[in-house]
Design an enzyme around this catalytic site. Structure first.
Site, PDB file in Angstrom:
ATOM      1  CG  HIS A  83      52.184  28.936  28.731  1.00 25.29           C
ATOM      2  ND1 HIS A  83      51.848  27.897  27.898  1.00 25.29           N
ATOM      3  CD2 HIS A  83      51.465  28.745  29.889  1.00 25.29           C
ATOM      4  CE1 HIS A  83      50.979  27.104  28.512  1.00 25.29           C
ATOM      5  NE2 HIS A  83      50.727  27.602  29.716  1.00 25.29           N
ATOM      6  CG  HIS A 242      51.750  23.824  33.030  1.00 25.56           C
ATOM      7  ND1 HIS A 242      52.508  24.363  32.010  1.00 25.56           N
ATOM      8  CD2 HIS A 242      50.495  24.300  32.845  1.00 25.56           C
ATOM      9  CE1 HIS A 242      51.734  25.111  31.233  1.00 25.56           C
ATOM     10  NE2 HIS A 242      50.512  25.088  31.726  1.00 25.56           N
ATOM     11  CG  ASP A 246      49.071  27.935  33.815  1.00 25.40           C
ATOM     12  OD1 ASP A 246      49.692  28.307  32.797  1.00 25.40           O
ATOM     13  OD2 ASP A 246      48.303  26.951  33.834  1.00 25.40           O
ATOM     14  CG  HIS A 269      44.288  30.406  33.728  1.00 27.42           C
ATOM     15  ND1 HIS A 269      45.606  30.773  33.885  1.00 27.42           N
ATOM     16  CD2 HIS A 269      44.283  29.422  32.782  1.00 27.42           C
ATOM     17  CE1 HIS A 269      46.364  30.050  33.077  1.00 27.42           C
ATOM     18  NE2 HIS A 269      45.582  29.220  32.407  1.00 27.42           N
TER      19      HIS A 269
END
Length: 307
Positions: A83, A242, A246, A269
């Site tokens: 973040h 969101h 990421d 991720h």
């Protein structure tokens, strides 16, 4: 057709700024200091412990992508960096020294909003060095079952994201969002989007020593088909926003701002970092552009003399 390339200069912070908070996974309080750095330094994390060496925010230093991104080399490690990296890339900050006195970056409210506010407080200055970009010249793609992520050229220049997620559970379902990333669009559309998780997963994560600092203050908690947070959602599609946050943080680990188009379906991720590694291992797919450029003040002075 060759993409239009920005010729902007590298940037850093105008002053140091501190933040403090609790890590979402370890549950430990830590303090963070963001400080100006020289041109060409990049984004560097330093744990404030005697045995810890500085960690450059690049893919080669990633040691884990399990639920969050962790940098690690030897004794040094720092986790949940995504973040903060997204805020730095979203606001086009190229060089910053980050000192942290704990193993994890504070979660703050689960978004990048607090980091954006800290950067605004510190201010941003241009440096006497041009920014270099990683321009995508050919598509690269990675997949894991039905999930996939890809980077491709963007003829109009800039960096574009197209992210789609799909969850069986309400209130998420299937969401897709597309945008060109600029500092203005980053602030307005994704900086405030918070991380999310399911209450049904909490006990398992706690047994594994994770999510110890997660709460309604820094996570959208989902149960019985709704968000339990009293204030509700900040956006109807906050979940995919969101995921875009990421993505922006993860792609920062390529080591330079990207000129290109990113697209993913059910990514995360691990897939994002696999895409970065595949890109960097495919020299024909990209070119570093930018480079030597006379500083604006010097050009203006020369022009005045010439007149």
């Amino acid at each position: 057709m060759t993409a239009r390339r920005s010729t902007s200069m590298q940037t850093t912070l105008a002053a140091a700024v501190a933040l403090e908070g609790v890590g979402a996974h370890g549950g430990l309080r830590s303090r963070l200091l963001l400080s100006p750095a020289d041109a060409g330094s990049g984004i560097v994390f330093t744990r404030l412990a005697a045995a810890d060496a500085p960690l450059l925010a690049q893919a080669r230093n990633v040691s884990s992508t399990d639920l969050r991104v962790r940098l690690g080399a030897g004794e040094a490690s720092v986790s949940t960096i995504e973040h903060l990296l997204a805020a730095l890339r979203g606001l086009e900050i190229d060089n910053v020294a980050i000192d942290v006195d704990g193993p994890e970056i504070p979660a703050m409210d689960g978004s990048a909003a607090a980091f954006v506010a800290a950067i605004d407080e510190a201010g941003v200055v241009a440096l006497e060095a041009p920014r270099r970009y990683l321009e995508i010249r050919a598509p690269v793609r990675v997949a894991d079952g039905a999930a996939w992520a890809e980077l491709s050229p963007a003829p109009a220049g800039g960096f574009h994201m197209d992210v789609e997620i799909s969850y069986a559970a309400a209130p998420i379902g299937r969401q897709r969002r597309r945008m060109r990333v600029t500092p203005a669009s980053f602030r307005a559309e994704i900086a405030r989007a918070r991380t999310f998780g399911f209450l049904s997963d909490a006990e398992r994560l706690w047994r594994e020593g994770r999510a110890l600092g997660a709460s309604l203050d820094n996570t959208i908690v989902i149960a019985d088909g709704r968000a339990l947070n009293p204030q509700g959602l900040r956006f109807a599609d906050e979940f995919v926003r969101h995921k875009m946050l990421d993505v922006l943080g993860d792609l920062t680990l390529a080591g330079a701002p990207i000129i290109g188009a990113f697209r993913s379906y059910r990514g995360g991720h691990r897939l994002n970092l696999a895409l970065v590694e595949t890109l960097l291992a495919t020299p024909s797919a990209f070119a570093l552009v930018g480079g030597a450029r006379e500083p604006r003040a010097r050009r203006a002075a020369r022009a005045a003399i010439a007149r």
